[in-house]
Design a protein around this motif. Sequence first.
Motif, PDB file in Angstrom:
ATOM      1  N   ALA A   1      37.002   0.691 -38.955  1.00 23.76           N
ATOM      2  CA  ALA A   1      36.074   0.619 -37.818  1.00 23.76           C
ATOM      3  C   ALA A   1      36.525  -0.520 -36.914  1.00 23.76           C
ATOM      4  N   SER A   2      36.331  -0.322 -35.613  1.00 26.49           N
ATOM      5  CA  SER A   2      36.867  -1.321 -34.685  1.00 26.49           C
ATOM      6  C   SER A   2      35.892  -1.542 -33.548  1.00 26.49           C
ATOM      7  N   GLU A   3      35.962  -2.735 -32.957  1.00 32.53           N
ATOM      8  CA  GLU A   3      35.140  -3.037 -31.783  1.00 32.53           C
ATOM      9  C   GLU A   3      35.886  -2.684 -30.517  1.00 32.53           C
ATOM     10  N   SER A   4      37.169  -2.412 -30.655  1.00 34.86           N
ATOM     11  CA  SER A   4      38.019  -2.176 -29.484  1.00 34.86           C
ATOM     12  C   SER A   4      37.858  -0.721 -29.032  1.00 34.86           C
ATOM     13  N   ARG A   5      37.374  -0.571 -27.822  1.00 36.29           N
ATOM     14  CA  ARG A   5      36.935   0.718 -27.280  1.00 36.29           C
ATOM     15  C   ARG A   5      37.937   1.875 -27.434  1.00 36.29           C
ATOM     16  N   HIS A   6      39.233   1.556 -27.318  1.00 34.77           N
ATOM     17  CA  HIS A   6      40.188   2.654 -27.295  1.00 34.77           C
ATOM     18  C   HIS A   6      40.806   2.955 -28.649  1.00 34.77           C
ATOM     19  N   LYS A   7      40.294   2.283 -29.685  1.00 36.16           N
ATOM     20  CA  LYS A   7      40.811   2.576 -31.017  1.00 36.16           C
ATOM     21  C   LYS A   7      40.011   3.710 -31.650  1.00 36.16           C
ATOM     22  N   ILE A   8      40.714   4.488 -32.436  1.00 38.60           N
ATOM     23  CA  ILE A   8      40.061   5.603 -33.124  1.00 38.60           C
ATOM     24  C   ILE A   8      38.885   5.110 -33.949  1.00 38.60           C
ATOM     25  N   GLY A   9      39.053   3.962 -34.570  1.00 37.08           N
ATOM     26  CA  GLY A   9      38.004   3.393 -35.420  1.00 37.08           C
ATOM     27  C   GLY A   9      36.721   3.100 -34.656  1.00 37.08           C
ATOM     28  N   ASN A  10      36.849   2.870 -33.363  1.00 36.10           N
ATOM     29  CA  ASN A  10      35.656   2.664 -32.543  1.00 36.10           C
ATOM     30  C   ASN A  10      35.080   3.995 -32.074  1.00 36.10           C
ATOM     31  N   MET A  11      35.985   4.858 -31.626  1.00 37.70           N
ATOM     32  CA  MET A  11      35.534   6.168 -31.124  1.00 37.70           C
ATOM     33  C   MET A  11      34.785   6.930 -32.219  1.00 37.70           C
TER      34      MET A  11
ATOM     35  N   VAL B   1      34.128   8.817 -46.871  1.00 40.23           N
ATOM     36  CA  VAL B   1      34.866   7.766 -46.150  1.00 40.23           C
ATOM     37  C   VAL B   1      35.734   8.440 -45.088  1.00 40.23           C
ATOM     38  N   ILE B   2      35.598   7.980 -43.855  1.00 36.61           N
ATOM     39  CA  ILE B   2      36.472   8.501 -42.796  1.00 36.61           C
ATOM     40  C   ILE B   2      37.578   7.478 -42.568  1.00 36.61           C
ATOM     41  N   PHE B   3      38.815   7.930 -42.786  1.00 37.07           N
ATOM     42  CA  PHE B   3      39.975   7.032 -42.706  1.00 37.07           C
ATOM     43  C   PHE B   3      40.465   6.926 -41.260  1.00 37.07           C
ATOM     44  N   CYS B   4      40.112   5.828 -40.584  1.00 35.47           N
ATOM     45  CA  CYS B   4      40.636   5.616 -39.230  1.00 35.47           C
ATOM     46  C   CYS B   4      41.792   4.636 -39.313  1.00 35.47           C
TER      47      CYS B   4
END
Lengths: 722, 722
Positions: A24-34, A77-80
């Motif tokens: 999971a990511s805070e960065s808007r354009h990363k898959i983990g955020n999307m 678990v979703i693997f981003c």
Amino acid sequence: MNYEVGYESLNPLLKPRTIAVLGASESRHKIGNMQLQALIDGKFQGEIIPIHPTAKEISGLTSYPSLEDVPMEIDLVIFCVNYSQIKNGLVACAKKNVKSAIIFASGFSETGEAGEKLQRELGDYAKQHGIRLVGPNCVGLVNTSNGLIGTFSPAILNVPMNGKKGVGYVSQSGAFGVLTYMAAAQQGVMFNYFISTGNEMDATFEDFVEYMIHDDDTKVISGYLEGTKKPEKLKLLAQQALTKKKPILVMKTGRSDAGSRAAASHTGSLAGSDKIYDAFFRQYGIIRVDDYEEIISFAKLFNPEKLPTGKNTVIITSSGGRGINEADRCEGLGLNIAELSEETKAEIRKGLPEYASVNNPIDLTAAAMVTNPEYYLVALKALVNDPKVDNIIFTDLPYAWNNGSPMLDEFVAVAKASKKVIGLFPFPLEGMAYPPVTPLLEEHNIAVISGTLNPVRALAKLVAYSEHVRDHTQKELTDTPVYKLADVEQLLKPGSVLSECEASDVLDCYGIPTTKRAVAKDAEKAVQIAISIGFPVVMKIDSSDIPHKTEADAIRLNIVSEEEARNAFEEVMRNARAYNPTAVLNGVSVQEMLPSGVEVIIGAHNDDTFGPVVMAGVGGTFVEVFKDIAFKVVPLSRKDAEDLLEELQGKAILNGARGKAPVDKEAIIDVLLKVSSLMEDNKQSIKELDINPLIVYEKGIKAADAMLVVQENVSEIQVIGG
Amino acid sequence: MNYEVGYESLNPLLKPRTIAVLGASESRHKIGNMQLQALIDGKFQGEIIPIHPTAKEISGLTSYPSLEDVPMEIDLVIFCVNYSQIKNGLVACAKKNVKSAIIFASGFSETGEAGEKLQRELGDYAKQHGIRLVGPNCVGLVNTSNGLIGTFSPAILNVPMNGKKGVGYVSQSGAFGVLTYMAAAQQGVMFNYFISTGNEMDATFEDFVEYMIHDDDTKVISGYLEGTKKPEKLKLLAQQALTKKKPILVMKTGRSDAGSRAAASHTGSLAGSDKIYDAFFRQYGIIRVDDYEEIISFAKLFNPEKLPTGKNTVIITSSGGRGINEADRCEGLGLNIAELSEETKAEIRKGLPEYASVNNPIDLTAAAMVTNPEYYLVALKALVNDPKVDNIIFTDLPYAWNNGSPMLDEFVAVAKASKKVIGLFPFPLEGMAYPPVTPLLEEHNIAVISGTLNPVRALAKLVAYSEHVRDHTQKELTDTPVYKLADVEQLLKPGSVLSECEASDVLDCYGIPTTKRAVAKDAEKAVQIAISIGFPVVMKIDSSDIPHKTEADAIRLNIVSEEEARNAFEEVMRNARAYNPTAVLNGVSVQEMLPSGVEVIIGAHNDDTFGPVVMAGVGGTFVEVFKDIAFKVVPLSRKDAEDLLEELQGKAILNGARGKAPVDKEAIIDVLLKVSSLMEDNKQSIKELDINPLIVYEKGIKAADAMLVVQENVSEIQVIGG
């Protein structure tokens, strides 16, 4: 729900209570955020848990540094993360006793051997630890019923989750799957499940079909298939689906040579022969579609309570031209634009002006659209009472009919009360394709499908499906007769091509009528055999090294005397030796000469995907010229054998073309069932079998020639299905 | 423009300088008001003159009480009055020397005999006075180039007149025509002419096609046809159009039985056999389409400067699944998804990542859409240089390419410089179907067509059209040889069915090889004939009253001796008499017994619409079973005869199936041309001819049996065409 082991293990994947987003990511354009945002926006009905090495909170959700740190059970678990981190992730899943995972990452079997090896290892690991997986190299999955948007695909994220549900969709192509999802949503069909299976490291196309068969919310199962990895399972599922009246629609690509070349390289799976797929689908009631639009149209039209009772279709239009065009299309696709009964015509005539046409297609004239909406009602009322009418198509409805119009209310009430399939198929124009009354019509089981080809194509397939359901329901569950009279194993030398006599011996073991015959080692023996069979006889070289006996000039027909037999023996042997000096010659086969009859070909081979397959064709040379052959997958039921003959254009010859008497179709069906049994019993060893010609008479049948190829080596045989 | 008499008389109708609206009205919902307003809103480039009994001015235009009162010449009068006022109106037109008129009113031939009579009278009157008419019972016409909206159809009035022009459209169905007009406009194709011909009292479908052939602004001619009233004219026009490279696309309805029944009642015209229409279109290079969508797609793709050089088509995609699906569709429609040369593949490979597929369909992978738009350029550059590539299809282009992107500029420049057909066929999704760069692409001759079936279908038809143009251009203009050796008139007794011998005598007059034969009146004569022909012979009853000789058991084959001949004579006569006691028996025909060969059927009949038509099929009984026959309209060119054989699936038999030697195709072509000539010379008298079987050998051919039906009475013969 009555879940059994197997498909219920997919529950955590499709109906999880808790989802952890790995990477999971805070960065808007990363898959983990999307991905995280998609679950939030989709209003996922459960816990969403971001996993991030350092963050305490992402998008307002409590975040944990690792799966281990999460204080509750995790279903999915979703693997981003990318492919290098998948292995560690799975190990962590196993430790935490996670039930399922979605893996988007590419870099596995689609890239070559190293990727394939890694994929296999990871798959085995997951299986050992009871983790069900979708992917890798996939777009993910969506369950629109619980807000599970398990995908990063920007295209899907932008599609609102409304429209008619009840259609599950599973795709072996990610991109094509997403396009189909969007197209369906734009046309008012929202899939309840969308699954992109990717490389199918664990869960396959078939596994999701199985899940949907047992899922009460799914009424129609659909998908995009490049190649099945579990044909045996698909067979069983197809039968279960028929029993449950859940149609399975498959867009199988790779129909053409170029397409199948590309499919093989695209999925890395063996595509199998498309013709055999086609036969398999037909045999098992799976509906093959050419494009995604058929799925959408069919889903709109399908109502398990109103399956078509037949092909008789009536078109009602306000435009003569449109009616004719629709009639052409219906008949082109196998529907029947039947003439109406005089009673029904009289009934309609009463309420229409004289210049309208009460013949099918019924032309109400433009006045019906504008000034006389009652014409539509008149026609509908008469048609629902005509037992010879199965399906009713309107190409338009009055401009003035809006929600709340009493005439419209009566119209929909009449339609709803009828068991007939009733549809509105409007011209696909902006502003006309979906009239404002569409929701009301759909609520009353009047499907509204706009398009030229699509609506009619969907109706034609629905009619065919309905027939299949009826056949399936009526199929008697009798025991399959045992055809085997004697063991054939000792006759099947691995890697050999059997001579005609040897192949005929195999046929004898299954009671398939063959010619009287014996092999002579010398001329005198040949004469003796000929006498015991009775003249005239046929004499042919018997050698598995000379399959093309005509080419070797090693056949003599219509031998009528001892002297001819003696000479024929010498000639045949001499020509055979000259043709192939190193061939092992068993001798000369002396056979009864068969009277002429209708020539049939029956063949069988072991298909890479579906195992043994039986083929038939009628008419000697003409089989090749007109490519008029059909296939069925072994084992054949009696119905399959009948259908096989019915699918041949050459059936007219069997039924007695040009005033000739019909031939003994029962005898052909008998041979088909016996060949099926022979192939089924010996699928480990028989590679190919050809009975050509098989001569059929008014009464009786006989194999005049046969060829059989035995597998090289049993250990090489692929294990089919699973 | 080089107008000749005929089509130029339609100029006042389509390019009038002054239009009078008869029945102009101030009342908003009257046709007379809607029509007037349409001309004003359409900015008609000429004078608009309302005719109204009392008004001085309507909608700001000076109004006159009658045509007579109008102080200037009137080119076109639009009749906004009902059928009872048409006659007076025409009389007024004649007085005023008006050149043309549009008549919307219904109540004429479509209503029955009285209406038909009135229509005929009015038509004759108009012709006498040189008034060209469109209608009655029509929607009118539109010329979008000069703002002539000659229609009251509310649907058309709301369609803005922009989009790609150059496509003319003429329809025998008003409603269907309007729907097509709207659909085309919505998809960016604005017809330059739209004409609804209605009952065709004067100007017909063919007349407008002729006009458009001579109209420089029209590049593509299209239409909706239920039945041609001028087949001979349509033939000539088709040839002119091929010479001018103007494709004619016809949506001919009534393909099915139900459709053709309805078409006959809908237009009141004789629909003719659809199979013959199909053959006619194919023979004359008219492109038959199944629905209006094909017209739109074809029009977008068509560029007279870039006709396809062949079938080899390359697909470039960012989605493997989409590429496979498109490949399947292309091959299913007869295009060739050829493997690329090693050089081209190597060239593309250089610029693509390893996981992309450089096999056709080329899969650039999703990266091309998002991060690596240059992949598209790499592929295009390599493909335009490969002489084996004819057509290039893109299924998508990079998201980021907008007007002004240098890479896009290079892309369109490369495409424009190429002679190959290049198209973008995007997935038909809202927001994706027509990307923002569409106008730029179209400007550079890259057709953008969204859809599943349509774009590929249009390409396949364009390829076929291009082949036809080439054939037409290459066709040598040699003199047709004269086949007639002797007059046949005295052999063709009106209303008779000729016996085999008599029919064979007719064939002899055109040099078609027949068997040696003579008719014997008694057994001794039969023996003499048999001896002079040479044994073995065939003996058959010769009687025009017994066409089915086998059924009558009145044929004896393989007669080898005098005794057999004597017995055969008695038996044949006896059986024939028993079969039909009242038959006139000419005697027994004694013929040479032909050796076996390949059986061909050649037939001919006089079609109600197209006149004499020749039919051929291969393979005896199998012709009926597989319905493998093809037709050509008389007169046949050599190319037509070759094409006819080429269209048969059974051609494989002619070419030598199963290792047999090919047969004498030249001899079949010779017979086809001779039959064509026979039918052409005697179209007033020969109704049907059947040569069955015609036996073809490696060298040579012979008619083994023949049947000929003569027309009842010459005065009954319909005069064809005009």
